[in-house]
Scaffold this motif. Structure first.
Motif, PDB file in Angstrom:
ATOM      1  N   ASN A 210      -6.828  27.137   4.235  1.00  0.00           N
ATOM      2  CA  ASN A 210      -7.533  25.966   3.746  1.00  0.00           C
ATOM      3  C   ASN A 210      -6.603  24.807   3.430  1.00  0.00           C
ATOM      4  O   ASN A 210      -5.271  24.994   3.744  1.00  0.00           O
ATOM      5  CB  ASN A 210      -7.969  26.519   2.329  1.00  0.00           C
ATOM      6  CG  ASN A 210      -6.893  27.075   1.467  1.00  0.00           C
ATOM      7  OD1 ASN A 210      -5.911  26.601   1.218  1.00  0.00           O
ATOM      8  ND2 ASN A 210      -7.246  28.193   0.663  1.00  0.00           N
ATOM      9  N   SER A 211      -7.066  23.750   2.978  1.00  0.00           N
ATOM     10  CA  SER A 211      -6.369  22.636   2.925  1.00  0.00           C
ATOM     11  C   SER A 211      -4.983  22.695   1.867  1.00  0.00           C
ATOM     12  O   SER A 211      -3.956  22.052   2.006  1.00  0.00           O
ATOM     13  CB  SER A 211      -7.074  21.423   2.585  1.00  0.00           C
ATOM     14  OG  SER A 211      -7.747  21.743   1.115  1.00  0.00           O
ATOM     15  N   GLU A 212      -5.351  23.466   0.628  1.00  0.00           N
ATOM     16  CA  GLU A 212      -4.213  23.522  -0.070  1.00  0.00           C
ATOM     17  C   GLU A 212      -2.911  24.425   0.469  1.00  0.00           C
ATOM     18  O   GLU A 212      -1.859  23.774   0.201  1.00  0.00           O
ATOM     19  CB  GLU A 212      -4.580  24.213  -1.470  1.00  0.00           C
ATOM     20  CG  GLU A 212      -5.829  23.591  -2.278  1.00  0.00           C
ATOM     21  CD  GLU A 212      -6.399  24.203  -3.484  1.00  0.00           C
ATOM     22  OE1 GLU A 212      -5.749  25.269  -3.597  1.00  0.00           O
ATOM     23  OE2 GLU A 212      -6.843  23.616  -4.313  1.00  0.00           O
ATOM     24  N   GLN A 213      -3.313  25.282   1.164  1.00  0.00           N
ATOM     25  CA  GLN A 213      -2.214  26.074   1.958  1.00  0.00           C
ATOM     26  C   GLN A 213      -1.341  25.424   2.730  1.00  0.00           C
ATOM     27  O   GLN A 213      -0.325  25.350   3.080  1.00  0.00           O
ATOM     28  CB  GLN A 213      -2.767  27.382   2.595  1.00  0.00           C
ATOM     29  CG  GLN A 213      -3.352  28.420   1.341  1.00  0.00           C
ATOM     30  CD  GLN A 213      -4.205  29.367   2.269  1.00  0.00           C
ATOM     31  OE1 GLN A 213      -4.792  29.425   3.406  1.00  0.00           O
ATOM     32  NE2 GLN A 213      -3.964  30.697   1.824  1.00  0.00           N
ATOM     33  N   LEU A 215      -1.251  22.000   2.631  1.00  0.00           N
ATOM     34  CA  LEU A 215      -0.337  21.228   1.797  1.00  0.00           C
ATOM     35  C   LEU A 215       0.838  21.707   1.301  1.00  0.00           C
ATOM     36  O   LEU A 215       2.068  21.150   1.476  1.00  0.00           O
ATOM     37  CB  LEU A 215      -1.107  20.281   0.877  1.00  0.00           C
ATOM     38  CG  LEU A 215      -0.629  19.159   0.002  1.00  0.00           C
ATOM     39  CD1 LEU A 215      -0.082  18.198   1.144  1.00  0.00           C
ATOM     40  CD2 LEU A 215      -1.530  18.857  -0.948  1.00  0.00           C
ATOM     41  N   LYS A 216       0.663  22.788   0.877  1.00  0.00           N
ATOM     42  CA  LYS A 216       2.003  23.688   0.427  1.00  0.00           C
ATOM     43  C   LYS A 216       3.175  23.831   1.319  1.00  0.00           C
ATOM     44  O   LYS A 216       4.443  23.956   1.179  1.00  0.00           O
ATOM     45  CB  LYS A 216       1.395  24.820  -0.381  1.00  0.00           C
ATOM     46  CG  LYS A 216       0.644  24.781  -1.272  1.00  0.00           C
ATOM     47  CD  LYS A 216       0.223  26.022  -2.031  1.00  0.00           C
ATOM     48  CE  LYS A 216      -0.399  25.952  -3.236  1.00  0.00           C
ATOM     49  NZ  LYS A 216      -0.847  27.404  -3.849  1.00  0.00           N
ATOM     50  N   ILE A 256      -5.260  17.529   7.330  1.00  0.00           N
ATOM     51  CA  ILE A 256      -5.391  18.135   5.757  1.00  0.00           C
ATOM     52  C   ILE A 256      -6.466  17.484   5.392  1.00  0.00           C
ATOM     53  O   ILE A 256      -7.326  17.978   4.603  1.00  0.00           O
ATOM     54  CB  ILE A 256      -4.189  18.152   5.030  1.00  0.00           C
ATOM     55  CG1 ILE A 256      -2.988  18.923   5.622  1.00  0.00           C
ATOM     56  CG2 ILE A 256      -4.202  18.543   3.734  1.00  0.00           C
ATOM     57  CD1 ILE A 256      -1.638  18.922   4.971  1.00  0.00           C
ATOM     58  N   LYS A 260      -9.930  19.205   3.856  1.00  0.00           N
ATOM     59  CA  LYS A 260     -10.368  18.996   2.615  1.00  0.00           C
ATOM     60  C   LYS A 260     -11.870  18.336   2.816  1.00  0.00           C
ATOM     61  O   LYS A 260     -12.809  18.794   1.582  1.00  0.00           O
ATOM     62  CB  LYS A 260      -9.481  18.184   1.969  1.00  0.00           C
ATOM     63  CG  LYS A 260      -9.806  18.202   0.399  1.00  0.00           C
ATOM     64  CD  LYS A 260      -8.725  17.594  -0.383  1.00  0.00           C
ATOM     65  CE  LYS A 260      -8.827  17.573  -1.868  1.00  0.00           C
ATOM     66  NZ  LYS A 260      -8.667  19.040  -2.469  1.00  0.00           N
TER      67      LYS A 260
END
Length: 264
Positions: A210-213, A215-216, A256, A260
């Motif tokens: 997903n987008s959070e992963q 970005l991390k 990303i 999202k």
């Protein structure tokens, strides 16, 4: 006569969209459009699609070879002030074939993509069909944007670096074969690197990342962009590698945002 089981009823509704429409429990977006075909029929269709694609590539290469001089002149524009030499008999002739081959592949790529889509489309659901068009169009646009970015920014930057570095020491006389090997590899490697957002969208749609992963993991992407810039560029100058690495980072963070935007 025994009544059909629930499994048989579900199978018949999946194979028949009309029957599925009568049952509100079945989502029509998940119903495949596939028509019953034997393995031989699938292989025959695949053979025809490949044959049509090869014909398109051959015709495009022949057309590009017929007009190879304007294409060569266009690719020589970034190296203004440099004199090209033919260092062996027939070198320019083989360079013409190489340029026509790459140019023919680029010219025929929309038709090849069309053949790929037409082969896989019958087996996709309605929801998947709605995704194929934007993904294919986005992939094509990004590939040609990569070619344009390499032609306008990367190639001139790399050539200016090499020309200015030894301008007061050596006269700029370049092998035409080595020059076009450099230019064509840089063009196509950049076009492939611009496919990163499409790969991110596919991973997001499949639920793998997903987008959070994404970005991390920006630190790893930063390192990977530097490595990718060093691997994909046929030269070793820091200017070209930095520009390509910067473009990769920009595309990654843009991917990303798109992931999202689709709620992943």
């Amino acid at each position: 006569m025994t009544p059909p089981t629930e499994l048989e009823t579900a199978d018949s509704q999946t194979a028949n969209p009309i029957g599925a429409a009568a049952n509100p429990a079945v989502d029509l977006d998940d119903v495949p459009y596939d028509v019953e075909m034997s393995l031989f029929d699938h292989l025959e269709e695949l053979r025809l699609r490949i044959f049509y694609s090869l014909i398109a590539v051959v015709l495009a290469i022949v057309a590009c070879f017929w007009q190879v001089k304007p294409i060569v002149s266009l690719l020589e524009v970034p190296a203004q002030g440099v004199k090209f030499l033919q260092l062996s008999p027939g070198e320019y002739f083989f360079v013409s074939f190489k340029v026509a081959g790459y140019s023919g592949l680029v010219a025929a790529s929309p038709f090849i993509l069309y053949q790929v889509v037409m082969f896989v489309l019958p087996g996709l659901t309605r929801r998947e069909r709605r995704l194929v068009g934007p993904l294919v169009l986005g992939s094509s646009v990004l590939f040609f944007a990569g070619l344009l970015f390499a032609y306008v920014a990367l190639i001139p930057a790399a050539l200016n670096f090499f020309i200015s570095y030894g301008a007061d020491v050596v006269e700029q006389l370049w092998s035409i074969d080595r020059y076009f090997e450099f230019v064509l590899l840089l063009l196509f490697s950049t076009g492939l690197a611009f496919q990163i957002p499409i790969l991110q969208l596919l991973l997001g749609l499949l639920g793998i990342v997903n987008s959070e992963q994404m970005l991390k993991g920006w630190r790893y992407v930063l390192l990977g962009a530097a490595v990718l810039g060093a691997v994909l560029t046929p030269s070793t100058d820091p200017v070209t590698q930095s520009l390509l690495a910067g473009a990769v980072l920009f595309l990654y963070f843009g991917g990303i945002l798109m992931v999202k935007a689709i709620g992943r």
